[in-house]
Design an enzyme around this catalytic site. Structure first.
Site, PDB file in Angstrom:
ATOM      1  N   GLY A  72      27.985  53.954 -41.599  1.00 34.87           N
ATOM      2  CA  GLY A  72      26.992  54.451 -43.294  1.00 34.87           C
ATOM      3  C   GLY A  72      27.220  55.988 -43.415  1.00 34.87           C
ATOM      4  N   THR A  73      27.612  56.881 -43.071  1.00 40.10           N
ATOM      5  CA  THR A  73      28.226  58.051 -43.215  1.00 40.10           C
ATOM      6  C   THR A  73      29.239  58.009 -44.766  1.00 40.10           C
ATOM      7  OG1 THR A  73      26.976  59.173 -41.519  1.00 40.10           O
ATOM      8  CG2 THR A  73      28.444  60.523 -42.810  1.00 40.10           C
ATOM      9  N   ASN A 151      14.757  55.676 -44.066  1.00 41.37           N
ATOM     10  CA  ASN A 151      14.701  55.213 -42.748  1.00 41.37           C
ATOM     11  C   ASN A 151      13.678  55.872 -41.880  1.00 41.37           C
ATOM     12  OD1 ASN A 151      16.250  57.374 -43.432  1.00 41.37           O
ATOM     13  ND2 ASN A 151      16.596  58.284 -41.929  1.00 41.37           N
ATOM     14  N   GLN A 179      19.151  51.120 -43.446  1.00 43.71           N
ATOM     15  CA  GLN A 179      17.658  50.490 -42.976  1.00 43.71           C
ATOM     16  C   GLN A 179      17.564  49.214 -43.575  1.00 43.71           C
ATOM     17  OE1 GLN A 179      17.166  51.500 -40.514  1.00 43.71           O
ATOM     18  NE2 GLN A 179      17.981  53.493 -40.411  1.00 43.71           N
ATOM     19  N   SER A 199      25.443  50.190 -42.291  1.00 48.38           N
ATOM     20  CA  SER A 199      26.269  50.386 -41.061  1.00 48.38           C
ATOM     21  C   SER A 199      25.440  49.564 -39.949  1.00 48.38           C
ATOM     22  CB  SER A 199      25.074  51.962 -41.012  1.00 48.38           C
ATOM     23  OG  SER A 199      25.776  51.912 -39.228  1.00 48.38           O
ATOM     24  N   THR A 237      44.212  52.035 -39.469  1.00 46.74           N
ATOM     25  CA  THR A 237      43.874  50.446 -39.004  1.00 46.74           C
ATOM     26  C   THR A 237      42.887  50.503 -38.926  1.00 46.74           C
ATOM     27  OG1 THR A 237      45.890  51.417 -37.641  1.00 46.74           O
ATOM     28  CG2 THR A 237      45.150  49.385 -36.662  1.00 46.74           C
ATOM     29  N   CYS A 325      18.541  61.865 -36.810  1.00 53.82           N
ATOM     30  CA  CYS A 325      19.882  63.913 -36.856  1.00 53.82           C
ATOM     31  C   CYS A 325      18.999  64.151 -37.085  1.00 53.82           C
ATOM     32  CB  CYS A 325      20.519  63.350 -38.209  1.00 53.82           C
ATOM     33  SG  CYS A 325      20.809  61.063 -38.450  1.00 53.82           S
TER      34      CYS A 325
HETATM   35  N1  PLP Z   1      21.429  56.654 -44.089  1.00 51.90           N
HETATM   36  C1  PLP Z   1      20.685  55.750 -43.668  1.00 51.90           C
HETATM   37  C2  PLP Z   1      19.399  55.686 -44.454  1.00 51.90           C
HETATM   38  C3  PLP Z   1      20.901  56.238 -42.405  1.00 51.90           C
HETATM   39  O1  PLP Z   1      19.494  56.144 -41.666  1.00 51.90           O
HETATM   40  C4  PLP Z   1      21.544  55.958 -41.767  1.00 51.90           C
HETATM   41  C5  PLP Z   1      21.607  56.664 -40.025  1.00 51.90           C
HETATM   42  O2  PLP Z   1      20.357  56.644 -39.338  1.00 51.90           O
HETATM   43  C6  PLP Z   1      23.399  56.621 -42.021  1.00 51.90           C
HETATM   44  C7  PLP Z   1      22.573  56.417 -43.068  1.00 51.90           C
HETATM   45  C8  PLP Z   1      24.142  57.179 -41.599  1.00 51.90           C
HETATM   46  O3  PLP Z   1      24.917  55.655 -40.611  1.00 51.90           O
HETATM   47  P1  PLP Z   1      25.476  55.878 -39.868  1.00 51.90           P
HETATM   48  O4  PLP Z   1      25.178  57.198 -38.360  1.00 51.90           O
HETATM   49  O5  PLP Z   1      26.770  54.478 -39.040  1.00 51.90           O
HETATM   50  O6  PLP Z   1      26.655  56.764 -39.863  1.00 51.90           O
END
Ligand code: PLP
Length: 386
Positions: A72-73, A151, A179, A199, A237, A325
């Site tokens: 996701g990030t 989230n 989410q 993600s 890769t 986080c």
């Molecule tokens: N975006 C949202 C809404 C999330 O809840 C999260 C993770 O908690 C992320 C992004 C980040 O995803 P990833 O852990 O796959 O980097």
């Protein structure tokens, strides 16, 4: 005492057994590099193609619109920075105050690089201020990046309405659907979303894999430069086991979503209603009419969320006091603060997030233990009048 009861599925999920079965051969048997000329490596390409089709099946889009990423990030970073780089004449970015740090931190950093950032607020129930969005969006807006579902509270945003505004203003619309995917049905073909992040580890695939959906025709500069993988849109890769696992997880989600949602919602509501009934001075945070079916965010006045978590942990119950986080910091969550949740209540907030593996027995056990924990902590709290 029961085994671990895992109600922290918005932080991460268990890998489904069916997913693990699919992944296993890609470590020691089918470990070739899909870019290799030999048959051994080349055969992997078709597995990635199949996974791309499985993901596209869940999202209701064309497989060519899927770019595999590390999660996701990375997808959020790619969408935001890639869209701005490809559209250099516009400098306004619109986001919301309740985004995940993977969006909010990127946007705030871009403020140091000449961009104007507008953070749209939310009301007490976590609903987006659509009036403010309508006032702010204009011909200088390069990008609107607003999450599909929050989230922490599970509140779902009006994605169709937002996307219509972006079309009218010729701005790009990205949504962080990390989410939402797998928890509620989506159909990208029928929407005006230009980019969407997903993600794997939030829907029973492994950690370290995700996708960025990019609608055909959307201009995007690659974020990761290097090799020509993903048709030159994301170098590196391929994480073949992760990609294969994500494909299977999406297929399972598509199969399960309708029937599982009702069951998960029933369990979540049972938990929430029992807590509201048995614990005075608590409130549900989020839009109760329009929420992810698996998420309950509850504030308990006069006590610390961390203390509740520690006591739940002694009974083997895993929950969270905010997003994965931000927990660990003593600051109350930026989402609850944006919603105007009073400081005393925001400090005592707990998120329970269920999955298709959650059972009624686990809910009943939690309903039995939680009021005891809350009463005990309130007896010790200096803020409760005795
Ligand atoms: N975006 C949202 C809404 C999330 O809840 C999260 C993770 O908690 C992320 C992004 C980040 O995803 P990833 O852990 O796959 O980097």
């Amino acid at each position: 005492m029961m085994d671990t009861i895992y109600f922290d599925n918005n932080a991460t999920t268990k890998v489904a057994e069916e997913v693990l079965d699919q992944i296993r051969p890609f470590y020691c048997e089918l470990y070739g590099n899909p870019s290799s000329m030999h048959t051994f490596g080349g055969q992997i390409g078709s597995k990635i193609r199949h996974a791309r089709e499985q993901v596209a099946g869940l999202l209701g889009c064309d497989p060519v619109e899927i770019i595999f990423t590390s999660g996701g990030t990375e997808s959020d970073n790619t969408a935001i920075k890639g869209a701005l780089a490809a559209n250099p004449n516009r400098t306004k970015i619109i986001t919301s105050r309740v985004e995940h740090p993977a969006v909010l931190t990127v946007c705030r950093d871009l403020e140091n690089h000449g961009f104007t950032i507008v953070e749209i607020g939310v009301d007490n129930n976590g609903r987006l201020d659509m009036g403010q969005l309508a006032d702010q969006i204009d011909e200088t807006t390069a990008l609107v990046t607003i999450m599909y579902a929050n989230n922490e509270t599970g509140t779902i945003f009006p994605i169709d309405e937002i996307s219509k505004m972006t079309v009218e203003n010729d701005a790009i619309f990205h949504t962080d659907a990390v989410q939402a995917v797998g928890k509620i049905p989506l159909n990208l073909e029928q929407s005006h979303v230009d980019m969407l992040s997903l993600s794997g580890h939030k829907l029973h695939a492994p950690k370290g894999v995700g996708i960025l959906y990019v609608r055909k025709g959307t201009r995007l500069s690659p974020f990761m430069l290097g090799g020509h993988q993903e048709a030159g849109r994301r170098a590196g890769t391929e994480n073949v086991p992760g990609i294969v696992g994500l494909g299977k997880a999406c297929e399972l989600a598509a199969e399960n979503i309708e029937q599982e949602n009702d069951r998960i919602k029933y369990l979540r509501d049972k938990l929430e209603n029992a807590i509201l009934k048995s614990c005075p001075d608590c409130r549900v945070n989020g839009d109760r009419e329009n929420r992810l079916p698996n998420t309950a965010n509850i504030s308990f006045e006069y006590i610390e969320g961390e203390s509740i978590l520690l006591m739940l942990d002694q009974f083997g119950i895993c929950a969270s006091s905010g997003s994965a986080c931000t927990s660990g910091s003593l600051e109350p969550s930026h989402v609850l603060r944006a919603m105007g949740v009073p400081f005393t209540a925001a400090h005592g907030s707990i998120r329970f997030s269920l999955s298709r593996y959650s059972t009624e027995k686990e809910i009943d056990y939690t309903i039995e233990k939680l009021p005891q924990i809350i009463n005990r902590l309130r007896e010790l709290s200096p803020f409760v009048k005795k």
